[in-house]
Design a protein around this motif. Sequence first.
Motif, mmCIF file in Angstrom:
data_model
loop_
_atom_site.group_PDB
_atom_site.id
_atom_site.type_symbol
_atom_site.label_atom_id
_atom_site.label_comp_id
_atom_site.label_asym_id
_atom_site.label_seq_id
_atom_site.Cartn_x
_atom_site.Cartn_y
_atom_site.Cartn_z
ATOM 1 N N LYS A 5 -22.202 20.374 9.510
ATOM 2 C CA LYS A 5 -22.129 21.868 8.216
ATOM 3 C C LYS A 5 -21.426 22.399 8.066
ATOM 4 O O LYS A 5 -20.710 23.739 8.465
ATOM 5 N N TYR A 6 -20.944 21.861 7.263
ATOM 6 C CA TYR A 6 -19.268 22.034 6.644
ATOM 7 C C TYR A 6 -19.483 23.499 6.335
ATOM 8 O O TYR A 6 -18.130 23.771 5.775
ATOM 9 N N ILE A 34 -11.837 20.314 13.425
ATOM 10 C CA ILE A 34 -10.784 19.774 13.473
ATOM 11 C C ILE A 34 -9.741 18.954 11.933
ATOM 12 O O ILE A 34 -9.024 19.658 11.023
ATOM 13 N N SER A 35 -10.506 17.840 12.321
ATOM 14 C CA SER A 35 -11.093 17.116 11.183
ATOM 15 C C SER A 35 -10.938 17.168 9.953
ATOM 16 O O SER A 35 -10.643 17.092 9.192
ATOM 17 N N VAL A 36 -12.095 17.769 9.906
ATOM 18 C CA VAL A 36 -12.938 19.124 8.770
ATOM 19 C C VAL A 36 -11.548 19.701 8.474
ATOM 20 O O VAL A 36 -11.274 19.593 6.812
ATOM 21 N N PHE A 40 -9.134 20.230 4.480
ATOM 22 C CA PHE A 40 -9.865 20.843 3.914
ATOM 23 C C PHE A 40 -8.135 21.712 3.406
ATOM 24 O O PHE A 40 -8.313 21.821 2.428
ATOM 25 N N ASP A 41 -7.266 21.737 4.231
ATOM 26 C CA ASP A 41 -5.714 22.044 4.133
ATOM 27 C C ASP A 41 -5.042 20.639 2.895
ATOM 28 O O ASP A 41 -4.136 21.532 2.429
ATOM 29 N N GLN A 42 -5.749 19.510 2.753
ATOM 30 C CA GLN A 42 -4.752 18.474 1.719
ATOM 31 C C GLN A 42 -6.073 18.929 0.250
ATOM 32 O O GLN A 42 -5.359 19.463 -0.652
ATOM 33 N N TYR A 61 -16.919 16.257 -1.289
ATOM 34 C CA TYR A 61 -15.810 17.006 -2.144
ATOM 35 C C TYR A 61 -14.947 16.669 -1.416
ATOM 36 O O TYR A 61 -13.647 15.916 -1.407
ATOM 37 N N LEU A 62 -14.958 16.695 -0.293
ATOM 38 C CA LEU A 62 -13.653 16.809 1.087
ATOM 39 C C LEU A 62 -13.404 14.696 0.888
ATOM 40 O O LEU A 62 -11.836 14.747 1.528
#
Length: 526
Positions: A5-6, A34-36, A40-42, A61-62
Amino acid sequence: MAVPKYRDILSLHLKNVSNVKIAEVCECSRTTVISVLKVFDQRPIDLTKIDSMTDVELKHYLYPRKEKVSENKPDVKAIAQELDQHKNLTLKQLWVEYLDECTEKKIAPLMYSQYCYHYQQHTVTRRAKGHVPRHSGFSIEVDWGGSTMQWQDVRTGEILIAYLFVGCLSYSRYTYCEAFSTQDTDSWISAHNHMFSYFGGSTKILICDNLKTGIIKHIKGETRINRTYQEMARHYHTVISAAAVRHPKGKPNVEDSVGIIANNIIAALRHKLFYSLAEINQAIREKIEEINGSPFQQREGSRKILFEQVECSDLQKLPATPFEMADWHTGLTVQYNYHIRIDKWFYYSVPYQYINRTVSVRVTLSVVEIFLADSNERIATHQRNYNRRDPYQTEPAHMPKAHQEAHAKWNERRFLSWAQSIGTNTCAVVSGILNSRQIIQQAYPACMAMLNLSKTYGEEQLEYICSQIVTDHISPSYSNVKNMLAATATPSPSKKVGPKKEPKGFLRHSAYFSSAVQREVNDDEK
């Protein structure tokens, strides 16, 4: 495997919720959260955009996919283009050429099954089709049926073929069918005349196949329609639209009707023996009424009900008379007598301003129409003439002004009456001049000039010269009469002689000179 559930993970993270709580709410592991968030930070994204995207779209997108370029994948667009341009080319032949290319590039080729699979995946997208709306009274689709019928000639016993013409209204699919012995232009035009009469009107568009009786040439960007067929369309106020070459879906309703007729007419009447086309057409009319009256399978009503209740009133009104077949005569030159000749016997006038111009003539059973060859402008129309004793059809408005005036004031009877008053030989010469012209009005100026010679030379001398022309069988003409009169006769003295005019100028008479001498003598004596 379920997609994480992004949307919820990112939404809760942006609301400062802890990773442990996010994993608990989203029912996923803390490692996944944590991986998502690391990705997301990038690749940061705005909260409003997150709400408008699905989990799958966020995943793409990610974690964008890196498309792997396969060197041995065939160019499916080039394959489709090759097959479209060359009708005898096969997919197997293109695969063999593909193997040769892979050998030259030193890459492993695909097997034939995989090669076909890639091409089929491409063609699936090309097969997409949409619904084409049909409007009431807008179009008729016409074609010759693929199957034929047979009939036996009673006189010879020969078995002859009957070709079926099919016409179908695109909206109601109301159908017309008729049998003909040939598929020539006469049959094609007659079929359309009968079809329009059966429907009780015409449509704005007439959709036909690319047969030679209708379409001479049809390539991309250029369509040449048979001239007679085009004239028929203008007569019924419709426009011809040719379906794409080898594309039956351009006229699907008539193609469907051809199949229905093959099943319900040709197959149903296969055991019946006919002895004329009239018998075949009588049987066809009965079967067509059954087809049009049969209910639709997937909608309410029938062809006949939909035609009578809706489409019949939307058709264009028919002209007062049906279209007539016409013969064209091209490359004709207007003669100096402002007439053109048709069929070796008959002459029709055109305005004299078009003398020596090239024209084309359209001839029907009742009308003759004359057009300029360069501009296709109609310049004259006549009723068809069948009387060989009077082969000339002349419109007075086509004559030059001088001929019109002569035609209005003088006629053959008046010239002959004047000549008869001078003498029988003069009358014979005038009659010869009148008969020497193709158009009798053209002889009027010559007759007028010849008879006026009696005012100059007298009626007796004119009669005498005319008697010589008749006796010696000389061609009767104004110039011959005038030359013979000038050579042998003298002008008539019967003209009135006016009073002698006094000389003009300053004259000195004898009295002037005698007085002058006397004055000189008197001067000397002084």
